[in-house]
Enzyme design. Structure first.
Site, PDB file in Angstrom:
ATOM      1  N   ALA A 164      -6.718  -4.528   7.171  1.00 35.43           N
ATOM      2  CA  ALA A 164      -7.672  -3.441   6.909  1.00 35.43           C
ATOM      3  C   ALA A 164      -8.932  -3.905   6.174  1.00 35.43           C
ATOM      4  CB  ALA A 164      -6.985  -2.337   6.118  1.00 35.43           C
ATOM      5  N   LYS A 178     -13.609  -0.033   5.942  1.00 40.89           N
ATOM      6  CA  LYS A 178     -14.211  -0.765   4.824  1.00 40.89           C
ATOM      7  C   LYS A 178     -15.331  -1.687   5.306  1.00 40.89           C
ATOM      8  CE  LYS A 178     -10.321   0.844   3.312  1.00 40.89           C
ATOM      9  NZ  LYS A 178      -9.928   1.782   2.299  1.00 40.89           N
ATOM     10  N   TRP A 181       0.852  -1.189   0.000  1.00 39.29           N
ATOM     11  CA  TRP A 181       0.000   0.000   0.000  1.00 39.29           C
ATOM     12  C   TRP A 181       0.890   1.242   0.000  1.00 39.29           C
ATOM     13  CZ3 TRP A 181      -2.120   2.858   4.693  1.00 39.29           C
ATOM     14  CH2 TRP A 181      -3.061   3.800   4.302  1.00 39.29           C
ATOM     15  N   ASP A 241      -1.235  -6.049   8.710  1.00 37.82           N
ATOM     16  CA  ASP A 241      -2.233  -5.048   8.328  1.00 37.82           C
ATOM     17  C   ASP A 241      -3.492  -5.803   7.909  1.00 37.82           C
ATOM     18  OD1 ASP A 241      -3.830  -3.125   7.158  1.00 37.82           O
ATOM     19  OD2 ASP A 241      -2.163  -2.052   6.225  1.00 37.82           O
TER      20      ASP A 241
HETATM   21  C1  LMR Z   1      -6.899   2.813  -0.595  1.00 37.38           C
HETATM   22  O1  LMR Z   1      -5.892   2.106  -0.599  1.00 37.38           O
HETATM   23  O2  LMR Z   1      -7.429   3.256  -1.625  1.00 37.38           O
HETATM   24  C2  LMR Z   1      -7.570   3.141   0.705  1.00 37.38           C
HETATM   25  O3  LMR Z   1      -6.967   2.469   1.742  1.00 37.38           O
HETATM   26  C3  LMR Z   1      -7.695   4.586   0.934  1.00 37.38           C
HETATM   27  C4  LMR Z   1      -6.400   5.249   1.265  1.00 37.38           C
HETATM   28  O4  LMR Z   1      -6.320   5.877   2.312  1.00 37.38           O
HETATM   29  O5  LMR Z   1      -5.447   5.155   0.479  1.00 37.38           O
END
Ligand code: LMR
Length: 393
Positions: free
Chosen positions: A210, A243, A127, A208
């Site tokens: 999420a 989410k 990410w 993580d």
């Molecule tokens: C994403 O990856 O699109 C989401 O987790 C929103 C973000 O904060 O980047």
């Protein structure tokens, strides 16, 4: 003062929402930021959360501070959600945080206090906000191989090999489910050797989580975390309700710590709270209280689970539909991996120039690495989207 500053580069994910909003084309398609959208393209408040908010509104008499760790009922409910109803929680600690990012940053600062020289190993890719959060906490980062763009699968052997070069005491950041940005996940069988390696090399898992409930199901998505917890001595988990409870803007997440014993986790937890105290003092309350109400009430919990399951199944169907449409348009199995992946995202494997063409010529917005949000797809526009993808190939 401010004359020394220059503009930072725009956020790779969040800046897309602004571009999209300002695009006047009615046929535009938003596959950027990871927000669930229903068939109509709306991100509605979940029914059980709505009901919990009503109950909260009717019963809440004060807005005084809740406490450093937030809502204790929420924290206990999150522990149960992650580890399962009957789990032994005696070596666990949880505190509410300002979203999943707040949890990540809290753990990062805690790791910096505990082991300042540790390197945090990140999957290639990961990410976009992971590395900046860790660097901001003063931690070093390194990368382990993860995604094979040619096959759309995890390079499992290369991953293990890469992690073997981590030094004892280092930290490994793992996506518990629904890998962001690739959608390619380890199988439960593969988590076993990962746990072995962590134990053998004395590496600390930082999970993580999420997207619990967006992949194979609420329990299934927690299976890797539970497996690790049964094998490693200590771990940290950053989880989020953005989410799976659809409470994005209210910023609800949690830090979960597992210690070697009850005493050590007590100290680690107190340190985590002293981290959040200097970061933002206390977490916001509203949606955490609503989540607690949902999870503590059997009927609301069942309603929430059913709605979440509906969302998950819809994303799976969209994955299948999009992979089918691409198979037809390309006359190849090149994009079949989309149906196999799990979670909110996959990567199409396009160049940044191709992604830009999709945006400029077709009004289709996705992240520059060709990550698209599955929940942004529309059932009746899959063929049109597949044609646009083929046009830029
Ligand atoms: C994403 O990856 O699109 C989401 O987790 C929103 C973000 O904060 O980047």
């Amino acid at each position: 003062m401010f004359e020394t500053l220059v503009l930072p580069p725009p956020d790779k994910i969040l800046s897309l929402s602004v571009l999209y909003r300002n695009d006047p084309r009615p046929e535009k398609m938003d596959l950027g930021v990871g927000v669930y959208k229903d068939k109509a393209g709306d991100t509605l408040i979940m029914k059980a959360v709505r009901e919990a908010e009503k109950r909260l509104y009717d019963s809440q008499k004060t807005k005084t501070y809740v406490g450093m760790g937030g809502d204790e009922g929420f924290n206990n409910a999150m522990l149960k959600l992650v580890f399962g109803a009957g789990a032994d929680l005696s070596r666990m600690f949880a505190c509410q945080t300002a979203g999943g990012s707040g949890a990540l940053r809290t753990i990062a600062d805690l790791l910096k206090r505990a082991r300042p020289d540790a390197t945090v190993w990140l999957s290639d890719p990961t990410w976009a906000n992971h590395q900046p959060i860790l660097t901001a906490a003063g931690l070093k980062t390194a990368i382990y191989p993860y995604f094979d763009a040619a096959t759309g699968l995890v390079k499992f052997e290369a991953m293990l090999e890469g992690l073997r070069s981590a030094k004892p005491g280092d930290v490994v950041l793992l996506h518990g489910c629904c890998h962001n940005p690739t959608g390619a996940n380890l199988t439960l069988e593969q988590w076993g050797p990962v746990a072995d390696l962590l134990v053998e090399r004395d590496l600390f898992p930082f999970v993580d989580l999420a997207y619990q409930g967006f992949g194979d199901g609420l329990e299934e998505d927690a299976a890797s975390t539970r497996l690790l917890a049964s094998r490693v001595p200590e771990m940290a988990i950053a989880t989020s309700c953005s989410k799976n409870f659809s409470v994005y803007r209210d910023r609800v997440g949690a830090v979960i710590l597992m210690g070697k014993d009850a005493d050590s986790v007590k100290i680690a937890g107190a340190q985590a709270l002293s981290v959040t105290r200097v970061l933002y003092s206390m977490p916001p309350d509203h949606a955490a209280a609503a989540v607690r109400i949902v999870l503590e009430d059997d009927t609301l919990q069942a309603e929430w689970k059913a709605e979440l399951e509906e969302m998950r199944l819809r994303m799976l169907n969209l994955r299948k539909g999009f992979a089918d449409a691409l198979r037809q348009q390309t006359n190849s199995a090149r994009f079949d991996f989309i149906a196999e992946h799990r979670g909110m995202f996959s990567r199409l494997g396009l160049t940044e120039a191709q992604v830009n063409r999709l945006r400029d010529e077709f009004g289709i917005y996705m992240v520059g690495d060709s990550r698209f949000n599955v929940a942004g797809l529309k059932e009746d526009r899959l063929e049109e989207l597949a044609k646009a993808v083929v046009a830029v190939l």
